[in-house]
Design a protein around this motif. Structure first.
Motif, PDB file in Angstrom:
ATOM      1  N   VAL A 116       6.171  -4.638  -2.118  1.00 46.79           N
ATOM      2  CA  VAL A 116       5.394  -5.584  -1.307  1.00 46.79           C
ATOM      3  C   VAL A 116       6.207  -6.048  -0.104  1.00 46.79           C
ATOM      4  O   VAL A 116       5.703  -6.115   1.027  1.00 46.79           O
ATOM      5  CB  VAL A 116       4.950  -6.794  -2.170  1.00 46.79           C
ATOM      6  N   CYS A 119       6.313  -3.357   2.488  1.00 46.60           N
ATOM      7  CA  CYS A 119       5.039  -3.269   3.210  1.00 46.60           C
ATOM      8  C   CYS A 119       4.952  -4.326   4.299  1.00 46.60           C
ATOM      9  O   CYS A 119       4.459  -4.067   5.402  1.00 46.60           O
ATOM     10  CB  CYS A 119       3.862  -3.428   2.235  1.00 46.60           C
ATOM     11  N   GLU A 120       5.450  -5.529   3.997  1.00 47.36           N
ATOM     12  CA  GLU A 120       5.462  -6.600   4.997  1.00 47.36           C
ATOM     13  C   GLU A 120       6.356  -6.229   6.170  1.00 47.36           C
ATOM     14  O   GLU A 120       6.002  -6.467   7.334  1.00 47.36           O
ATOM     15  CB  GLU A 120       5.929  -7.902   4.363  1.00 47.36           C
ATOM     16  N   ILE A 129      -2.210  -5.359   1.967  1.00 54.60           N
ATOM     17  CA  ILE A 129      -1.286  -5.418   0.839  1.00 54.60           C
ATOM     18  C   ILE A 129      -2.007  -5.921  -0.411  1.00 54.60           C
ATOM     19  O   ILE A 129      -1.808  -5.402  -1.514  1.00 54.60           O
ATOM     20  CB  ILE A 129      -0.083  -6.313   1.179  1.00 54.60           C
TER      21      ILE A 129
END
Length: 451
Positions: A116, A119-120, A129
């Motif tokens: 996660v 992805c940010e 997300i």
């Protein structure tokens, strides 16, 4: 029933292996122990778990994520075809590259949390997300049911905050300007019907003349159309018609008499029968039209190129040698190329044709009808065809329509969704400001009376 086998090792040490029968009746080991009593207890524990319906073998959890997600979960999970297409993309593009080679029982919450964060850092939107994590969680929820894993590593993972969505609602004045820029009677009527009905694109493009009651002006919405990739379509086609709408229910509502008359006149003029699509894809020209030559009067010269030379705007030399990409130079070069293709020169390819069963492709409509009209009307790029549905809801609520009535017209599952369109027009706060001004003026009048 389980049992214990006695094993003698090379150093004459005696060990005891616990054997139990799994749910298929196959003999499996529950472990090897130093004492026969420990082995007896081990196979008894294992068989009690089997009696409860639990799988005690860890073999299932050793399969890789890509194998389970693609071959087991995706192939057998029940979902809409359009949803399957989107989910398949997320798994192949985002989940398999990250977790594909990891074993199912080795993926932990810390791995999900790290993904996660990555992805940010890559700049993915918070909503994307969330959507990807929801799919990942669904895969592991299924794995838990099938006893492939005994935890869902997505539980407890912290996700980025999704900001509240802002609605940029099309005003009646903007819509009037936009409608005037739509080219073609078919598409002008299509847009006008959409703003008055709030239909989703799949519902609008699947409308047929039989869905409209001529006497009462009531429109029945009971079907929808989705576009799929050929490999995701059950019959390798492109358009899939569903005998239900997004929420599985049909709905009925009235149209204005003026719009009903326009629809009936359009249907009669174009020979549309009861079962025909109301808005079918227009007939395609066999050859591309040759664009006109731009007016070159008083256009001036291009900026100097790398050799310091300048060329007259609106000519092919300005496009090729001067590297000018203004609308006049591009039009001149387009005319030159189209003329040569029409004469059979330069090994011309045939004009690309749109493969359709009569339905209007959404991307074709946006590219050829919507965006040109939007640009001419001076509307922002954020104004998409779906904005007509938002505008329909906002206009009705701003005009005083009942919230439940608007919910039913739009086909919302919950009135909470419909409430999002309250007070979205620019003039929505005028009443509140007027009340504030009145109260402030009352205070001012009191002060003047005292003085």
């Amino acid at each position: 029933m389980g049992y214990v086998t006695r094993r003698v090792r090379k150093n004459d040490r005696i060990r005891y292996t616990a054997i139990y029968l799994d749910i298929k009746g196959k003999a499996r080991s529950a472990g090897t122990f130093d004492s026969e009593r420990e082995a007896e207890k081990a196979w008894q524990r294992a068989e009690s778990k089997v009696a409860e319906g639990r799988v005690t073998s860890t073999k299932h959890g050793r399969q890789r994520f890509a194998e389970y997600a693609l071959d087991t979960w995706l192939d057998n999970h029940v979902m809409e075809e359009s949803t399957r297409q989107n989910v398949s993309y997320v798994i192949n593009a985002h989940l398999v590259p990250e977790f594909g080679r990891m074993r199912m029982n080795e993926i932990l919450p810390q791995h999900i949390q790290s993904w996660v964060r990555d992805c940010e850092k890559e700049g993915l939107a918070a909503s994307s997300i969330h959507r990807m994590t929801t799919i990942l969680s669904a895969v592991f929820a299924s794995a838990m049911v099938n006893q492939v894993t005994f935890i869902n590593p997505c539980k407890g993972v912290t996700l980025p905050t999704i900001g509240k969505r802002k609605f940029d609602i099309l005003t009646p004045e903007q819509f009037s300007d936009f409608l005037n820029e739509i080219e073609g009677e078919r598409f002008k009527l299509m847009v006008e019907l959409d703003i008055e009905s709030g239909l989703r694109w799949g519902e609008l493009s699947e409308l047929r003349l039989k869905d409209l009651d001529r006497d009462t002006g009531i429109l029945t919405v009971s079907r929808s159309m989705v576009e799929l990739r050929r490999k995701d379509h059950p019959t390798e086609d492109r358009f899939l018609v569903k005998d239900y709408t997004k929420n599985g229910n049909f709905r009925r509502f009235k149209l204005t008499r003026s719009l009903v008359r326009k629809i009936l006149a359009f249907a009669m003029a174009n020979g549309i029968r009861e079962n025909d699509l109301l808005f079918n894809f227009p007939e395609q020209l066999p050859e591309s039209p040759v664009p006109g030559v731009p007016d070159r009067a008083d256009l001036g010269l291009t900026a100097p190129n790398d050799k310091g030379r300048r060329y007259r705007h609106g000519t092919t030399t300005a496009y090729t040698n001067g590297k000018c990409r203004c609308e006049y130079c591009r039009a001149a070069f387009a005319h030159y190329r189209a003329t040569r293709r029409a004469e059979g020169k330069d090994n011309p390819r045939k004009r690309r044709s749109v493969h359709t069963d009569g339905h209007i492709p959404a991307n074709w409509f946006r590219k050829n009808i919507w965006h040109p009209a939007r640009e001419r009307a001076g509307l922002p790029k954020t104004m998409t065809p779906h904005q007509l549905r938002h505008a329909h809801a906002s206009w009705l609520l701003a005009g005083g329509a009942d919230l439940a009535v608007v919910r039913d017209r739009l086909g919302h599952a919950s009135v909470t969704t419909t409430e999002l369109y309250l007070h979205t027009l620019p003039e929505a706060d005028d009443t509140a400001l007027e009340a504030l001004v009145n109260i402030r003026e009352r205070g001012g009048r009191k002060q003047s009376n005292v003085s």
